[in-house]
Design a protein around this motif. Structure first.
Motif, mmCIF file in Angstrom:
data_model
loop_
_atom_site.group_PDB
_atom_site.id
_atom_site.type_symbol
_atom_site.label_atom_id
_atom_site.label_comp_id
_atom_site.label_asym_id
_atom_site.label_seq_id
_atom_site.Cartn_x
_atom_site.Cartn_y
_atom_site.Cartn_z
ATOM 1 N N LEU A 172 16.459 107.203 136.326
ATOM 2 C CA LEU A 172 17.475 106.595 135.466
ATOM 3 C C LEU A 172 17.399 105.081 135.581
ATOM 4 C CD1 LEU A 172 20.049 106.910 133.656
ATOM 5 C CD2 LEU A 172 21.361 106.808 135.797
ATOM 6 N N VAL A 173 17.363 104.395 134.435
ATOM 7 C CA VAL A 173 17.434 102.935 134.417
ATOM 8 C C VAL A 173 18.900 102.582 134.215
ATOM 9 C CG1 VAL A 173 16.711 100.808 133.270
ATOM 10 C CG2 VAL A 173 15.124 102.751 133.428
ATOM 11 N N ASP A 174 19.501 101.918 135.201
ATOM 12 C CA ASP A 174 20.932 101.603 135.164
ATOM 13 C C ASP A 174 21.132 100.107 135.362
ATOM 14 O OD1 ASP A 174 23.665 101.434 135.339
ATOM 15 O OD2 ASP A 174 23.854 102.766 137.059
ATOM 16 N N GLN A 175 21.336 99.391 134.245
ATOM 17 C CA GLN A 175 21.559 97.938 134.313
ATOM 18 C C GLN A 175 22.845 97.587 135.039
ATOM 19 O OE1 GLN A 175 19.829 95.863 130.530
ATOM 20 N NE2 GLN A 175 21.425 97.248 129.924
ATOM 21 N N GLY A 176 23.766 98.533 135.133
ATOM 22 C CA GLY A 176 25.061 98.265 135.751
ATOM 23 C C GLY A 176 25.053 98.397 137.264
ATOM 24 N N SER A 177 23.980 98.929 137.821
ATOM 25 C CA SER A 177 23.912 99.148 139.261
ATOM 26 C C SER A 177 23.220 97.975 139.951
ATOM 27 C CB SER A 177 23.152 100.440 139.546
ATOM 28 O OG SER A 177 23.110 100.685 140.929
ATOM 29 N N VAL A 178 23.662 97.677 141.164
ATOM 30 C CA VAL A 178 23.052 96.586 141.935
ATOM 31 C C VAL A 178 22.137 97.112 143.034
ATOM 32 C CG1 VAL A 178 24.887 94.938 141.468
ATOM 33 C CG2 VAL A 178 25.039 96.414 143.486
ATOM 34 N N GLU A 179 22.005 98.422 143.154
ATOM 35 C CA GLU A 179 21.170 99.019 144.190
ATOM 36 C C GLU A 179 20.270 100.090 143.593
ATOM 37 O OE1 GLU A 179 21.162 97.978 147.236
ATOM 38 O OE2 GLU A 179 23.077 96.981 147.504
ATOM 39 N N GLU A 180 19.038 100.139 144.058
ATOM 40 C CA GLU A 180 18.153 101.242 143.715
ATOM 41 C C GLU A 180 18.511 102.402 144.642
ATOM 42 O OE1 GLU A 180 16.933 98.085 143.366
ATOM 43 O OE2 GLU A 180 16.293 98.320 141.299
ATOM 44 N N VAL A 181 18.551 103.608 144.089
ATOM 45 C CA VAL A 181 18.983 104.776 144.853
ATOM 46 C C VAL A 181 17.924 105.864 144.753
ATOM 47 C CG1 VAL A 181 20.765 106.565 145.081
ATOM 48 C CG2 VAL A 181 21.416 104.239 144.417
ATOM 49 N N MET A 182 17.689 106.541 145.868
ATOM 50 C CA MET A 182 16.766 107.672 145.910
ATOM 51 C C MET A 182 17.555 108.911 146.326
ATOM 52 S SD MET A 182 13.483 108.301 148.416
ATOM 53 C CE MET A 182 12.662 106.824 147.863
ATOM 54 N N TYR A 183 17.316 110.015 145.605
ATOM 55 C CA TYR A 183 18.005 111.271 145.864
ATOM 56 C C TYR A 183 17.094 112.244 146.611
ATOM 57 C CZ TYR A 183 21.629 109.397 142.935
ATOM 58 O OH TYR A 183 22.631 108.606 142.430
ATOM 59 N N PRO A 184 17.651 113.358 147.140
ATOM 60 C CA PRO A 184 16.886 114.279 147.997
ATOM 61 C C PRO A 184 15.579 114.801 147.400
ATOM 62 C CG PRO A 184 19.207 114.811 148.107
ATOM 63 C CD PRO A 184 19.044 113.760 147.037
ATOM 64 N N ASP A 185 15.524 115.083 146.101
ATOM 65 C CA ASP A 185 14.286 115.611 145.514
ATOM 66 C C ASP A 185 13.119 114.652 145.736
ATOM 67 O OD1 ASP A 185 15.565 117.865 144.627
ATOM 68 O OD2 ASP A 185 15.610 117.280 142.517
ATOM 69 N N LEU A 186 13.330 113.374 145.513
ATOM 70 C CA LEU A 186 12.259 112.395 145.699
ATOM 71 C C LEU A 186 11.975 112.176 147.180
ATOM 72 C CD1 LEU A 186 10.213 110.408 144.605
ATOM 73 C CD2 LEU A 186 12.051 108.716 144.361
ATOM 74 N N TYR A 187 13.026 112.073 147.975
ATOM 75 C CA TYR A 187 12.884 111.882 149.429
ATOM 76 C C TYR A 187 12.004 112.988 150.020
ATOM 77 C CZ TYR A 187 14.404 111.559 154.333
ATOM 78 O OH TYR A 187 14.450 111.452 155.691
ATOM 79 N N LYS A 188 12.292 114.227 149.662
ATOM 80 C CA LYS A 188 11.510 115.365 150.166
ATOM 81 C C LYS A 188 10.122 115.384 149.538
ATOM 82 C CE LYS A 188 15.673 118.042 150.901
ATOM 83 N NZ LYS A 188 16.567 119.050 150.312
ATOM 84 N N GLY A 189 10.019 115.064 148.248
ATOM 85 C CA GLY A 189 8.736 115.069 147.555
ATOM 86 C C GLY A 189 7.754 114.052 148.106
ATOM 87 N N LEU A 190 8.261 112.955 148.626
ATOM 88 C CA LEU A 190 7.406 111.922 149.228
ATOM 89 C C LEU A 190 7.140 112.201 150.708
ATOM 90 C CD1 LEU A 190 8.937 108.683 147.643
ATOM 91 C CD2 LEU A 190 6.821 109.853 146.989
ATOM 92 N N LEU A 240 28.504 103.766 149.749
ATOM 93 C CA LEU A 240 28.399 103.606 148.305
ATOM 94 C C LEU A 240 29.499 104.418 147.647
ATOM 95 C CD1 LEU A 240 24.536 104.165 147.893
ATOM 96 C CD2 LEU A 240 25.733 101.986 148.070
ATOM 97 N N VAL A 241 29.817 104.074 146.406
ATOM 98 C CA VAL A 241 30.786 104.854 145.635
ATOM 99 C C VAL A 241 30.028 105.536 144.513
ATOM 100 C CG1 VAL A 241 32.873 104.778 144.245
ATOM 101 C CG2 VAL A 241 32.641 103.252 146.209
ATOM 102 N N SER A 242 30.140 106.862 144.430
ATOM 103 C CA SER A 242 29.430 107.628 143.411
ATOM 104 C C SER A 242 30.106 107.479 142.062
ATOM 105 C CB SER A 242 29.380 109.106 143.797
ATOM 106 O OG SER A 242 30.657 109.690 143.658
ATOM 107 N N VAL A 243 29.457 108.005 141.035
ATOM 108 C CA VAL A 243 30.000 107.964 139.679
ATOM 109 C C VAL A 243 31.349 108.672 139.631
ATOM 110 C CG1 VAL A 243 29.586 108.706 137.292
ATOM 111 C CG2 VAL A 243 27.701 107.869 138.689
ATOM 112 N N GLU A 244 31.509 109.711 140.448
ATOM 113 C CA GLU A 244 32.768 110.462 140.479
ATOM 114 C C GLU A 244 33.849 109.751 141.281
ATOM 115 O OE1 GLU A 244 29.883 112.028 141.866
ATOM 116 O OE2 GLU A 244 29.269 112.835 139.926
ATOM 117 N N GLY A 245 33.517 108.611 141.880
ATOM 118 C CA GLY A 245 34.485 107.851 142.659
ATOM 119 C C GLY A 245 34.534 108.247 144.122
ATOM 120 N N LYS A 246 33.629 109.116 144.563
ATOM 121 C CA LYS A 246 33.596 109.549 145.959
ATOM 122 C C LYS A 246 32.774 108.569 146.791
ATOM 123 C CE LYS A 246 33.805 114.387 144.646
ATOM 124 N NZ LYS A 246 33.072 115.663 144.603
ATOM 125 N N THR A 247 33.165 108.412 148.058
ATOM 126 C CA THR A 247 32.417 107.568 148.970
ATOM 127 C C THR A 247 31.219 108.349 149.503
ATOM 128 O OG1 THR A 247 34.421 106.391 149.600
ATOM 129 C CG2 THR A 247 32.550 106.198 151.090
#
Length: 194
Positions: A59-77, A91-98
């Motif tokens: 996902l290209v997100d102009q509104g985010s200030v951090e690059e984020v990696m999720y488990p699928d990529l972490y495990k795949g690498l 971090l605060v997720s899109v759902e507002g959770k920490t």
């Protein structure tokens, strides 16, 4: 956040090159919409070469200030906890959770001949995407992105290069997101039984 742009040319060659070339203008026109499904409101989802592998669902997100990696990529690498540097800020997720990150890792993102090293924050949360690239990557690359045209454009060796979004993949992500939402009827019946 540390981002480094790598280049095979030294400063002297770049300054000579800059004198010979006119400045590039990165822009979008109606012609850039050719090949997109209109009308739409799709996210800009692309494939990038990260850490030497072609990675889909980025996902290209102009509104985010951090690059984020999720488990699928972490495990795949095949990354391990010892590969990560500490990262203590929540971090605060899109759902507002920490979200508490597992750590941070620096990996190269290759676009054409250009390589940009980026610090990814590694989180252990489910996501439709394998990674999010944000303003640090866009700014270091000198890129602009536009969801309306489903493209990222960036200058490279006197030309404007582009990365085209994958609307089909973006829509598949939405379908998966909807299927992962709790069933409203089953929630309501569970609440009544309490």
């Amino acid at each position: 956040m540390s981002v480094t742009r790598l280049s095979a040319e030294d400063d002297n060659q770049e300054s000579k090159k800059a004198k010979k070339e006119a400045p590039l203008v990165l822009g979008f026109s109606d012609e850039d919409k050719i090949g997109t499904i209109q009308p739409y409101d799709d996210a800009l989802v692309i494939t990038l070469r990260i850490g030497g592998y072609d990675v889909k669902r980025v996902l290209v997100d102009q509104g985010s200030v951090e690059e984020v990696m999720y488990p699928d990529l972490y495990k795949g690498l095949n990354l391990k906890l010892e590969d990560l540097m500490p990262y203590d800020s929540p971090l605060v997720s899109v759902e507002g959770k920490t979200v508490t990150p597992r750590g941070q890792i620096r990996l190269p993102i290759q676009t054409g001949l250009d390589v940009v090293e980026v610090d990814f924050i590694v989180v252990d949360n489910y996501s439709l995407y394998t990674a999010i690239v944000a303003r640090p990557w866009l700014h270091t690359l000198g890129a602009v992105s536009f969801t309306l045209h489903q493209k990222v454009k960036y200058p490279l060796e006197g030309q404007v290069k582009e990365i085209v979004g994958n609307q089909s993949m973006a829509r598949q992500c939405i379908v998966v997101a909807i299927s992962h939402q709790p069933n409203v009827e089953s929630l309501a019946s569970a609440e009544r039984s309490l």
